[in-house]
Design a protein around this motif. Structure first.
Motif, short mmCIF file in Angstrom:
data_model
loop_
_atom_site.label_atom_id
_atom_site.label_comp_id
_atom_site.label_asym_id
_atom_site.label_seq_id
_atom_site.Cartn_x
_atom_site.Cartn_y
_atom_site.Cartn_z
N GLY A 1 -10.35 32.44 -15.36
CA GLY A 1 -10.45 32.54 -13.90
C GLY A 1 -9.74 33.79 -13.40
N ASP A 2 -8.59 34.10 -14.01
CA ASP A 2 -7.86 35.31 -13.60
C ASP A 2 -8.66 36.56 -13.96
OD1 ASP A 2 -5.63 33.77 -12.79
OD2 ASP A 2 -4.99 33.60 -14.88
N VAL A 3 -9.28 36.52 -15.12
CA VAL A 3 -10.07 37.68 -15.55
C VAL A 3 -11.23 37.91 -14.57
CG1 VAL A 3 -11.58 38.56 -17.40
CG2 VAL A 3 -9.42 37.41 -17.97
N SER A 4 -11.92 36.82 -14.23
CA SER A 4 -13.06 37.04 -13.32
C SER A 4 -12.58 37.43 -11.92
CB SER A 4 -13.99 35.83 -13.29
OG SER A 4 -13.31 34.72 -12.79
N THR A 5 -11.39 36.96 -11.53
CA THR A 5 -10.88 37.37 -10.21
C THR A 5 -10.57 38.87 -10.20
OG1 THR A 5 -9.99 35.16 -9.82
CG2 THR A 5 -9.10 36.93 -8.46
N VAL A 6 -10.00 39.35 -11.29
CA VAL A 6 -9.71 40.80 -11.35
C VAL A 6 -11.02 41.58 -11.17
CG1 VAL A 6 -8.97 42.67 -12.88
CG2 VAL A 6 -7.64 40.54 -12.76
N ILE A 7 -12.07 41.12 -11.87
CA ILE A 7 -13.36 41.82 -11.76
C ILE A 7 -13.93 41.69 -10.35
CG2 ILE A 7 -15.73 41.87 -12.65
CD1 ILE A 7 -14.52 40.83 -15.34
N ARG A 8 -13.82 40.49 -9.81
CA ARG A 8 -14.34 40.23 -8.45
C ARG A 8 -13.67 41.16 -7.43
NH1 ARG A 8 -16.72 35.38 -6.71
NH2 ARG A 8 -15.86 34.31 -8.51
N VAL A 9 -12.33 41.26 -7.52
CA VAL A 9 -11.60 42.08 -6.55
C VAL A 9 -11.98 43.56 -6.73
CG1 VAL A 9 -9.30 42.83 -5.81
CG2 VAL A 9 -9.72 40.41 -6.30
N ALA A 10 -12.14 43.96 -7.98
CA ALA A 10 -12.50 45.37 -8.21
C ALA A 10 -13.88 45.69 -7.64
CB ALA A 10 -12.47 45.67 -9.71
N VAL A 11 -14.80 44.75 -7.79
CA VAL A 11 -16.19 45.02 -7.40
C VAL A 11 -16.44 44.79 -5.91
CG1 VAL A 11 -18.58 44.25 -7.79
CG2 VAL A 11 -17.06 44.56 -9.72
N THR A 12 -15.70 43.84 -5.32
CA THR A 12 -15.99 43.50 -3.92
C THR A 12 -14.82 43.75 -2.97
OG1 THR A 12 -15.17 41.23 -4.04
CG2 THR A 12 -17.44 41.58 -4.73
N GLY A 13 -13.62 43.90 -3.51
CA GLY A 13 -12.45 44.05 -2.64
C GLY A 13 -11.96 42.71 -2.11
#
Ligand code: GLU
Length: 552
Positions: A510-522
């Motif tokens: 979940g943390d990994v996907s959140t990092v990606i989510r924040v990078a891609v969408t802010g």
């Protein structure tokens, strides 16, 4: 010629038609049994109150449910209150919410239907025919009292402590003028109003059944009310009786501020020889403030004007859906049982309206609207958003209209699923909702990275992901790719496993996907990330990942 006839000729020398002629001109309507004929009859004040829209909707549903006719009549006899484009404002307001009349005024100076004119200022001839016939029957008389005399009368009544005030009985000076006196004053050119010679008596009461409020008993009308003003324009009361009779209205639905006038109206129908319509008096829409209820006010509450909903971008479907929750207490149960039914299928019932006044609640409207919009197709949301932004938000319009296929794809995310997201309540929120899909609106912003992931680890995650990024074919393939990333970086691909031994990992999938989510969408909270990345496209995703790495 008897004196009443002579007086009628004196007052209305040019009126040649008779009430019978009007009966022939405006015959009983040929409608199916039980069909109700209703009307919305606003004064063109240039402002359509949400309560007015509500009343119009109730009128329309009442007619529609029974295969009847819903009319729009413009009541412009009170010139003082009228403003120039008041009519257009009302028609625009009704149209915006689909509460369009079957008959009546359709635009400034245009109308349709066989029972018109539907604008009171164009009906002088009709009122005068009935006024003349009342004079002929001794049921109306000219009153020459000036404003000064009338206020002196009020003062005198005040002084004497008269229980009932007004122009009636012994106070009604002009009621007993002889024909000679009347003739003399008319010929002198003295201004006069035409008054009803009320047959009411102080000790009598009337009862009627209001379709919303139930049985009501009130004292009979005894006032010699004014029928025609000095300029021979009718008063609201007289015009109501004449219009609703000759337009063959069967059900008068209107605001309950008119309930106290019903005895006058019923008496007017009776002296004119008309059958009175049924009445349904609608309670005003209320607002709760500091624990008490008050009417929604034009002055204090922006949501009182229907234009507010258009400006904010609430779709008409949401406003109507919400108004129906206010109109009938069983609407929400019906909606739960019929989630996809059209509003027109709801069995609206006047008898199920609130007697005390429904409470208006913007938060509830917002929830209703989120639900309504969540069920719309992406195409429909886009069309509405384009229409709204074209008028109210140029920048958003430019973004959405540049590549409508892309915009539609953006709005398709999480739509059409059994549990669609309910993010949007009104179109003014769409700009913020879609901004990160547009490069000129997107800026790398890593402030929402998970607290338990260090910058260094975030950079590792993003680098590894960027290096191996392939657009996944579906959600599970995508999720597998994130899981595969976890192990080598020290994160657990499985949340349960992580929770058992948190000290063994840097975090979980979940943390990994959140990092990606924040990078891609802010953002930390977005719709489905796989779908977002698919819509954004590989090139854009990789650029955003690299920009994020660079800023860490
Ligand atoms: N013209 C009146 C108003 O605007 C209408 C009342 C009625 O519907 O009879 O309040």
């Amino acid at each position: 010629m008897d004196e009443n006839k002579a007086l009628a000729e004196l007052l209305f020398p040019n009126v040649t038609q008779t009430p019978e002629d009007l009966e022939t001109l405006f015959p009983a309507r040929n409608l199916q049994e039980g069909a109700r004929v209703t009307r919305f009859a606003p004064s063109p004040t240039g402002f359509l109150h949400i309560g007015g829209l509500f009343a119009a909707l109730v009128s329309k549903l009442t007619a529609q449910m029974t295969g009847g006719v819903f009319m729009l009549r413009i009541e412009d006899t009170d010139k003082k209150r009228e403003i120039e484009d008041g009519v257009s404002e009302i028609i625009k307001g009704l149209k915006a919410f689909g509460v369009t009349p079957d008959e009546g005024v359709t635009g400034f100076g245009t109308e349709k239907g066989e029972y018109g004119p539907y604008t009171q200022s164009k009906r002088a001839g009709i009122y005068h025919v009935i006024a003349k016939s009342l004079v002929e029957k001794g049921l109306a008389y000219p009153c020459f009292c000036s404003e000064e005399e009338l206020s002196a009368l009020r003062e005198q009544q005040e002084k004497e402590g008269a229980l009932i005030k007004g122009y009636f009985g012994k106070w009604a000076k002009c009621r007993s003028l002889s024909f000679e006196e009347q003739k003399k004053l008319v010929e002198e050119g003295r201004p006069y109003t035409l008054r009803l010679r009320s047959p009411g008596s102080e000790d009598k009461r009337i009862t009627f059944v209001d379709l919303v409020k139930g049985k009501i008993e009130m004292p009979e009308n005894i006032q010699d009310i004014v029928l025609l003003k000095t300029d021979s324009i009718p008063t609201y009361h007289f015009a109501h009786a004449v219009d609703d009779h000759f337009m063959r209205t069967t059900h008068v639905t209107r605001g309950d501020e008119w309930i106290s006038s019903v005895p006058t109206h019923i008496q007017l129908f009776s002296v004119c020889g008309f059958k009175a319509p049924k009445y349904a008096h609608i309670s005003p829409i209320m607002k709760e403030e500091n624990g008490s209820k008050r009417k929604l006010s034009k002055r204090k509450d922006p949501e009182a004007a229907v234009t507010y909903y258009a400006e904010e971008g609430f779709p008409k479907e949401s406003v109507l859906e919400y108004l129906l929750t206010l109109a009938n207490s069983n609407f929400e149960d019906w909606r739960r049982a019929n989630p996809d039914a059209e509003l027109s299928e709801f069995p609206f019932n006047l008898k199920k309206m609130s007697v005390s006044g429904a409470l208006f609640d913007l938060t509830k409207l917002t929830d209703v609207s989120k639900n309504v919009i969540s069920k719309m197709s992406a195409k429909k949301v886009l069309d509405y958003a384009l229409e709204w932004s074209k008028e109210y938000d140029e920048k958003l319009y430019a973004l959405l209209s540049r590549d409508t296929a892309y915009s539609e794809a953006v709005l398709s995310i999480d739509r059409g699923t059994p549990k669609p997201r309910k993010d949007i309540a009104k179109f003014c929120e769409i700009g913020a909702y879609v901004s990160y899909f547009f490069d000129e609106e997107f800026e790398t912003d890593l402030s929402e990275l998970p607290e338990n992931v260090s910058k260094e680890n975030a950079a590792k995650i993003l680098s590894a992901y960027a290096a191996s990024y392939e657009q996944a074919a579906d959600n599970s393939e995508w999720f597998e790719s994130i899981k595969t990333l976890c192990g080598p970086l020290g994160f657990s691909p499985n949340v349960k496993e992580y929770k058992k031994n948190p000290e063994q990992f840097l975090g979980h999938v979940g943390d990994v996907s959140t990092v990606i989510r924040v990078a891609v969408t802010g953002r930390r909270n977005t719709p489905d990330l796989f779908s977002i990345m698919t819509v954004l496209g590989k090139e854009r995703v990789i650029k955003r990942l690299n920009d994020a790495i660079a800023s860490l």
